[in-house]
Design a protein around this motif. Sequence first.
Motif, PDB file in Angstrom:
ATOM      1  N   MET A   1     -10.806 -20.769  87.338  1.00 38.22           N
ATOM      2  CA  MET A   1     -10.377 -19.402  86.984  1.00 38.22           C
ATOM      3  C   MET A   1      -8.979 -19.478  86.365  1.00 38.22           C
ATOM      4  N   ASN A   2      -8.800 -18.829  85.207  1.00 39.05           N
ATOM      5  CA  ASN A   2      -7.470 -18.863  84.581  1.00 39.05           C
ATOM      6  C   ASN A   2      -6.561 -17.795  85.197  1.00 39.05           C
ATOM      7  N   LEU A   3      -5.289 -17.881  84.838  1.00 41.59           N
ATOM      8  CA  LEU A   3      -4.311 -16.980  85.440  1.00 41.59           C
ATOM      9  C   LEU A   3      -4.579 -15.515  85.063  1.00 41.59           C
ATOM     10  N   TYR A   4      -5.071 -15.296  83.818  1.00 47.18           N
ATOM     11  CA  TYR A   4      -5.357 -13.914  83.391  1.00 47.18           C
ATOM     12  C   TYR A   4      -6.403 -13.285  84.315  1.00 47.18           C
ATOM     13  N   SER A   5      -7.502 -14.001  84.532  1.00 46.13           N
ATOM     14  CA  SER A   5      -8.576 -13.470  85.394  1.00 46.13           C
ATOM     15  C   SER A   5      -8.073 -13.237  86.812  1.00 46.13           C
ATOM     16  N   PHE A   6      -7.279 -14.195  87.312  1.00 48.57           N
ATOM     17  CA  PHE A   6      -6.727 -14.067  88.659  1.00 48.57           C
ATOM     18  C   PHE A   6      -5.817 -12.842  88.748  1.00 48.57           C
ATOM     19  N   ALA A   7      -4.914 -12.703  87.747  1.00 47.05           N
ATOM     20  CA  ALA A   7      -3.976 -11.575  87.742  1.00 47.05           C
ATOM     21  C   ALA A   7      -4.717 -10.247  87.617  1.00 47.05           C
ATOM     22  N   LYS A   8      -5.768 -10.243  86.792  1.00 46.81           N
ATOM     23  CA  LYS A   8      -6.554  -9.017  86.619  1.00 46.81           C
ATOM     24  C   LYS A   8      -7.180  -8.591  87.942  1.00 46.81           C
ATOM     25  N   GLY A   9      -7.757  -9.549  88.649  1.00 45.61           N
ATOM     26  CA  GLY A   9      -8.359  -9.255  89.952  1.00 45.61           C
ATOM     27  C   GLY A   9      -7.332  -8.789  90.976  1.00 45.61           C
ATOM     28  N   LEU A  10      -6.182  -9.455  90.977  1.00 45.06           N
ATOM     29  CA  LEU A  10      -5.116  -9.102  91.915  1.00 45.06           C
ATOM     30  C   LEU A  10      -4.592  -7.691  91.644  1.00 45.06           C
ATOM     31  N   VAL A  11      -4.311  -7.411  90.370  1.00 47.49           N
ATOM     32  CA  VAL A  11      -3.788  -6.086  89.998  1.00 47.49           C
ATOM     33  C   VAL A  11      -4.817  -5.000  90.324  1.00 47.49           C
ATOM     34  N   ALA A  12      -6.086  -5.285  90.067  1.00 48.24           N
ATOM     35  CA  ALA A  12      -7.144  -4.311  90.360  1.00 48.24           C
ATOM     36  C   ALA A  12      -7.191  -3.982  91.851  1.00 48.24           C
ATOM     37  N   THR A  13      -7.041  -5.004  92.702  1.00 48.81           N
ATOM     38  CA  THR A  13      -7.106  -4.746  94.146  1.00 48.81           C
ATOM     39  C   THR A  13      -5.903  -3.937  94.634  1.00 48.81           C
ATOM     40  N   ILE A  14      -4.795  -4.005  93.905  1.00 53.25           N
ATOM     41  CA  ILE A  14      -3.605  -3.223  94.277  1.00 53.25           C
ATOM     42  C   ILE A  14      -3.697  -1.797  93.732  1.00 53.25           C
ATOM     43  N   ILE A  15      -4.051  -1.689  92.459  1.00 49.09           N
ATOM     44  CA  ILE A  15      -4.013  -0.377  91.785  1.00 49.09           C
ATOM     45  C   ILE A  15      -5.193   0.519  92.163  1.00 49.09           C
ATOM     46  N   LYS A  16      -6.384  -0.053  92.255  1.00 50.71           N
ATOM     47  CA  LYS A  16      -7.574   0.786  92.473  1.00 50.71           C
ATOM     48  C   LYS A  16      -7.529   1.622  93.753  1.00 50.71           C
TER      49      LYS A  16
END
Length: 193
Positions: free
Chosen positions: A1-16
């Motif tokens: 998994m690249n950093l973009y995908s990881f960051a996207k998942g992390l940000v989604a779990t915080i923002i959603k």
Amino acid sequence: MNLYSFAKGLVATIIKPLYRIEVIGLSNIPKEGAVLICSNHIDNLDPPVVGITSPRPIHFMAKAELFNVPVLGSLLPNINAFPVKRGMSDREALRKALSILKEGKVLGIFPEGTRSKDGKLGKGLSGVGFFALRSDAVVVPCAIIGPYKMFGKIKVVYGEPVEMESLRTGKASAEEATDKIMDSIRTLIEKYS
């Protein structure tokens, strides 16, 4: 998994959990080929919100000063952000943006250039029209409808692509192209607010 995908998942779990995000019109984003996503700008959270709602990775221009912030500065290039010097013609940023589109990737841009202080749609800068005319990218308007209130609802609306071919063949100015794109964003805001 690249950093973009990881960051996207992390940000989604915080923002959603903080904001109920309703996404409309995802089918308007082509699954492949160059895409220019043009959105209004009402909050600092707009780039991550557009990023987590798009089915494809997005490259964003970010103000150059952010790249001098410890940790953030080294993180940004790894999550598809590249610097732009504001208030001047930044040829390097223009070249980078066009190369992203020529490679068939997705470029996200906030045509107003800065956040709206009152939440109303401001005037678009001609740079977005320049990218739309100088590339073969599909131009997708996006409206973020807030406000960002804790546990409130936010709508992210991706509109039908803006018809650009007549402007490209008719040698329209960057300003004319920008105005057409801004009109599309305004229409989405009025329809879904």
